[in-house]
Design a protein around this motif. Structure first.
Motif, PDB file in Angstrom:
ATOM      1  N   TRP A  20      -5.695  19.080  -4.972  1.00  0.00           N
ATOM      2  CA  TRP A  20      -6.681  18.873  -3.919  1.00  0.00           C
ATOM      3  C   TRP A  20      -6.583  17.451  -3.377  1.00  0.00           C
ATOM      4  O   TRP A  20      -6.591  17.234  -2.164  1.00  0.00           O
ATOM      5  N   MET A  21      -6.488  16.468  -4.273  1.00  0.00           N
ATOM      6  CA  MET A  21      -6.393  15.063  -3.849  1.00  0.00           C
ATOM      7  C   MET A  21      -5.126  14.824  -3.031  1.00  0.00           C
ATOM      8  O   MET A  21      -5.166  14.126  -2.020  1.00  0.00           O
ATOM      9  N   MET A  22      -4.007  15.399  -3.452  1.00  0.00           N
ATOM     10  CA  MET A  22      -2.739  15.187  -2.754  1.00  0.00           C
ATOM     11  C   MET A  22      -2.798  15.734  -1.326  1.00  0.00           C
ATOM     12  O   MET A  22      -2.183  15.164  -0.420  1.00  0.00           O
ATOM     13  N   HIS A  23      -3.537  16.809  -1.112  1.00  0.00           N
ATOM     14  CA  HIS A  23      -3.637  17.389   0.230  1.00  0.00           C
ATOM     15  C   HIS A  23      -4.707  16.707   1.075  1.00  0.00           C
ATOM     16  O   HIS A  23      -4.630  16.722   2.299  1.00  0.00           O
ATOM     17  N   THR A  24      -5.695  16.121   0.426  1.00  0.00           N
ATOM     18  CA  THR A  24      -6.813  15.499   1.132  1.00  0.00           C
ATOM     19  C   THR A  24      -6.543  14.043   1.479  1.00  0.00           C
ATOM     20  O   THR A  24      -6.847  13.591   2.582  1.00  0.00           O
ATOM     21  N   VAL A  25      -5.997  13.292   0.533  1.00  0.00           N
ATOM     22  CA  VAL A  25      -5.785  11.854   0.723  1.00  0.00           C
ATOM     23  C   VAL A  25      -4.365  11.634   1.259  1.00  0.00           C
ATOM     24  O   VAL A  25      -3.418  11.476   0.500  1.00  0.00           O
ATOM     25  N   THR A  26      -4.253  11.638   2.563  1.00  0.00           N
ATOM     26  CA  THR A  26      -2.945  11.392   3.174  1.00  0.00           C
ATOM     27  C   THR A  26      -2.632   9.902   3.111  1.00  0.00           C
ATOM     28  O   THR A  26      -3.537   9.071   2.912  1.00  0.00           O
ATOM     29  N   ARG A  27      -1.379   9.568   3.286  1.00  0.00           N
ATOM     30  CA  ARG A  27      -0.963   8.155   3.309  1.00  0.00           C
ATOM     31  C   ARG A  27      -1.765   7.396   4.376  1.00  0.00           C
ATOM     32  O   ARG A  27      -2.256   6.297   4.129  1.00  0.00           O
ATOM     33  N   LYS A  28      -1.907   7.982   5.562  1.00  0.00           N
ATOM     34  CA  LYS A  28      -2.638   7.317   6.638  1.00  0.00           C
ATOM     35  C   LYS A  28      -4.097   7.091   6.255  1.00  0.00           C
ATOM     36  O   LYS A  28      -4.624   5.992   6.445  1.00  0.00           O
ATOM     37  N   ARG A  29      -4.759   8.115   5.716  1.00  0.00           N
ATOM     38  CA  ARG A  29      -6.159   7.948   5.291  1.00  0.00           C
ATOM     39  C   ARG A  29      -6.282   6.864   4.230  1.00  0.00           C
ATOM     40  O   ARG A  29      -7.207   6.061   4.241  1.00  0.00           O
ATOM     41  N   PHE A  30      -5.364   6.882   3.286  1.00  0.00           N
ATOM     42  CA  PHE A  30      -5.380   5.902   2.207  1.00  0.00           C
ATOM     43  C   PHE A  30      -5.249   4.479   2.768  1.00  0.00           C
ATOM     44  O   PHE A  30      -6.046   3.595   2.444  1.00  0.00           O
ATOM     45  N   ILE A  31      -4.259   4.263   3.617  1.00  0.00           N
ATOM     46  CA  ILE A  31      -4.022   2.924   4.167  1.00  0.00           C
ATOM     47  C   ILE A  31      -5.157   2.512   5.095  1.00  0.00           C
ATOM     48  O   ILE A  31      -5.593   1.350   5.068  1.00  0.00           O
ATOM     49  N   LEU A  54       0.806  -1.215   0.000  1.00  0.00           N
ATOM     50  CA  LEU A  54       0.000   0.000   0.000  1.00  0.00           C
ATOM     51  C   LEU A  54       0.845   1.274   0.000  1.00  0.00           C
ATOM     52  O   LEU A  54       0.415   2.297  -0.519  1.00  0.00           O
ATOM     53  N   ASP A  55       2.053   1.226   0.551  1.00  0.00           N
ATOM     54  CA  ASP A  55       2.943   2.392   0.487  1.00  0.00           C
ATOM     55  C   ASP A  55       3.339   2.674  -0.959  1.00  0.00           C
ATOM     56  O   ASP A  55       3.330   3.826  -1.405  1.00  0.00           O
ATOM     57  N   VAL A  56       3.690   1.634  -1.704  1.00  0.00           N
ATOM     58  CA  VAL A  56       4.067   1.798  -3.114  1.00  0.00           C
ATOM     59  C   VAL A  56       2.849   2.220  -3.930  1.00  0.00           C
ATOM     60  O   VAL A  56       2.943   3.101  -4.784  1.00  0.00           O
ATOM     61  N   TYR A  57       1.706   1.596  -3.672  1.00  0.00           N
ATOM     62  CA  TYR A  57       0.477   1.953  -4.376  1.00  0.00           C
ATOM     63  C   TYR A  57       0.165   3.437  -4.152  1.00  0.00           C
ATOM     64  O   TYR A  57      -0.173   4.162  -5.093  1.00  0.00           O
ATOM     65  N   TYR A  58       0.284   3.888  -2.911  1.00  0.00           N
ATOM     66  CA  TYR A  58       0.037   5.290  -2.586  1.00  0.00           C
ATOM     67  C   TYR A  58       0.986   6.195  -3.369  1.00  0.00           C
ATOM     68  O   TYR A  58       0.563   7.212  -3.926  1.00  0.00           O
TER      69      TYR A  58
END
Length: 149
Positions: free
Chosen positions: A32-43, A12-16
């Motif tokens: 907007w997506m880069m600021h909204t979807v953090t690595r933590k939120r994504f995982i 998931l880190d590589v996918y992110y």
């Protein structure tokens, strides 16, 4: 010789990282997506979802995630065009989970739209800046030849 393979789960880190690289090319929407979807939120969101990873010589390069309704694919930019040999196996995997899957494609992504159309997957809806395609094994086409179940 370099070798492509599937892994039991997507890193998931590589996918992110692959997703963030794509967002960098999307202008205001991407910012907007880069600021909204953090690595933590994504995982946190995708961590419990079924996934498969794509590897190149044992190194994670991306993968496919299935969230129960939609399939999501991301590959690190330096491997675009080099991972296609995994596509058929990835489709077999995702269709083993569900026979009818919707995929949202950005309306301004002509490469992906053409890919979906080449595979015979119809556009079924438009959701804001996205075109929704319906993927099924029955409509799957490869090099102009329909593949039955």
């Amino acid at each position: 010789m370099k070798r492509l393979s599937l892994a039991a789960h997507a890193d998931l880190d590589v996918y992110y990282e692959a997703e963030m690289a794509r967002y960098k090319t999307l202008g205001e929407h991407g910012q907007w997506m880069m600021h909204t979807v953090t690595r933590k939120r994504f995982i946190d969101f995708f961590g419990a979802c079924p996934s498969i990873g794509f590897e190149y010589d044992g190194k994670p390069i991306g993968g496919m995630i299935f969230d129960g309704e939609e399939a999501h694919v991301a590959v690190l930019p330096e491997y675009h065009g080099r991972w296609a040999l995994l596509w058929e196996s990835a489709l077999d995997w995702v269709f083993s989970l569900k026979q009818e899957i919707d995929v949202k494609v950005e309306a301004f992504n002509p490469t992906c739209i053409a890919f979906m159309e080449r595979n015979g997957w119809p556009a079924i809806d438009r959701d804001g800046d996205f075109i929704v395609f319906r993927m099924t094994p029955r409509t799957r086409v490869r090099k102009g030849i329909a593949r039955p179940l």
